[in-house]
Scaffold this active site. Structure first.
Site, PDB file in Angstrom:
ATOM      1  N   LYS A  99       6.800  -0.310   4.523  1.00  0.00           N
ATOM      2  CA  LYS A  99       6.408  -1.407   4.145  1.00  0.00           C
ATOM      3  C   LYS A  99       6.777  -1.972   3.318  1.00  0.00           C
ATOM      4  O   LYS A  99       6.807  -1.317   2.537  1.00  0.00           O
ATOM      5  CB  LYS A  99       5.097  -1.031   4.466  1.00  0.00           C
ATOM      6  CG  LYS A  99       4.224  -3.033   4.935  1.00  0.00           C
ATOM      7  CD  LYS A  99       2.970  -2.957   5.575  1.00  0.00           C
ATOM      8  CE  LYS A  99       2.527  -3.935   6.349  1.00  0.00           C
ATOM      9  NZ  LYS A  99       1.502  -3.981   6.056  1.00  0.00           N
TER      10      LYS A  99
HETATM   11  O1  G3P Z   1      -1.019  -6.096   7.421  1.00  0.00           O
HETATM   12  C1  G3P Z   1      -2.236  -7.153   5.715  1.00  0.00           C
HETATM   13  C2  G3P Z   1      -2.719  -8.151   7.047  1.00  0.00           C
HETATM   14  O2  G3P Z   1      -2.344  -8.223   8.188  1.00  0.00           O
HETATM   15  C3  G3P Z   1      -3.709  -8.716   5.649  1.00  0.00           C
HETATM   16  O3  G3P Z   1      -4.194  -9.781   6.355  1.00  0.00           O
HETATM   17  O4  G3P Z   1      -6.237 -10.521   6.105  1.00  0.00           O
HETATM   18  O5  G3P Z   1      -5.885 -10.001   4.773  1.00  0.00           O
HETATM   19  O6  G3P Z   1      -4.598 -11.376   5.397  1.00  0.00           O
HETATM   20  P1  G3P Z   1      -5.283 -10.481   5.530  1.00  0.00           P
END
Ligand code: G3P
Length: 214
Positions: A83
């Site tokens: 990633k």
């Molecule tokens: O994989 C990372 C992504 O899904 C982050 O999610 O909830 O931290 O915005 P969030």
């Protein structure tokens, strides 16, 4: 539609895999920081449990260092996808890792123009963060729709992982516009199951079953 779990928690991953609906896992430094134990051991175990791609984020910032880090991470397991944040150095690293046949997932994508560059560089996946766009009063799902249209226009092979999912409606909307992959926090996966009428229905059937002569 493929469902990835957006977590580094092995209990959640084991449970999701036991449901038979998990096609992969995505992690990030924040998710890893919530877990006990050594980073490499956690990733190795996730890759053992999951039969599918496991995204692991490179934390280097220069392209050469990202490539070196990507090479090291990819040795952990053939499941590992590197990633890489959407930066100029990130894009250069994607191209180089692509030449080395190491799979990549360009992350922190918030605009259609970033998605074009990631696809041109040969990313296997991109992760547009829809919840974080919704948080700043911008419709995240519009971005997914635009990216899917652009990728279809040019038959780009890059697969869109709808990320930063906050609730079941995000998943349903992603499915309605044909997004190939969603990455879902475990509590949201659990919410996909629930409906109060299902619970009421089960209770009623079980009550009535008691009246049946056997
Ligand atoms: O994989 C990372 C992504 O899904 C982050 O999610 O909830 O931290 O915005 P969030």
């Amino acid at each position: 539609m493929k469902i990835f779990l957006d977590t580094a928690n092995l209990n959640e991953i084991r449970e999701g895999v036991a449901w038979g609906v998990v096609d992969g896992v995505t992690t990030n430094p924040t998710l890893i920081s919530k877990e006990e134990g050594k980073f490499e051991k956690i990733i190795k175990e996730i890759c053992r449990v999951v039969n599918g791609p496991v995204s692991v984020e490179a934390v280097s910032t220069s392209s050469d260092e990202i490539v070196e880090e990507g090479k090291e991470l990819s040795k952990i397991s053939p499941n590992v996808v590197i990633k890489i944040p959407m930066t100029v150095d990130g894009i250069k690293a994607v191209k180089k890792l692509n030449d080395l046949k190491i799979k990549t997932n360009v992350t922190l994508v918030f605009s259609p123009s970033q998605a074009i560059l990631a696809a041109k560089a040969g990313a296997d996946y991109i992760s547009p963060f829809i919840g974080r766009l919704d948080d700043i009063s911008t419709d995240g799902m519009n971005l997914i729709e635009d990216i899917l249209t652009m990728y279809e226009n040019y038959s780009f092979k890059t697969q869109v992982i709808v990320a930063s999912i906050r609730h079941p409606v995000h998943i349903v909307e992603a499915a309605l516009i044909g997004a190939p992959i969603v990455t879902v926090p475990f509590p949201v996966l659990e919410k996909l199951v629930r409906h109060p009428l299902t619970d009421i229905g089960i209770n009623k059937f079980l009550e009535d079953w008691k009246k049946v002569r056997k």
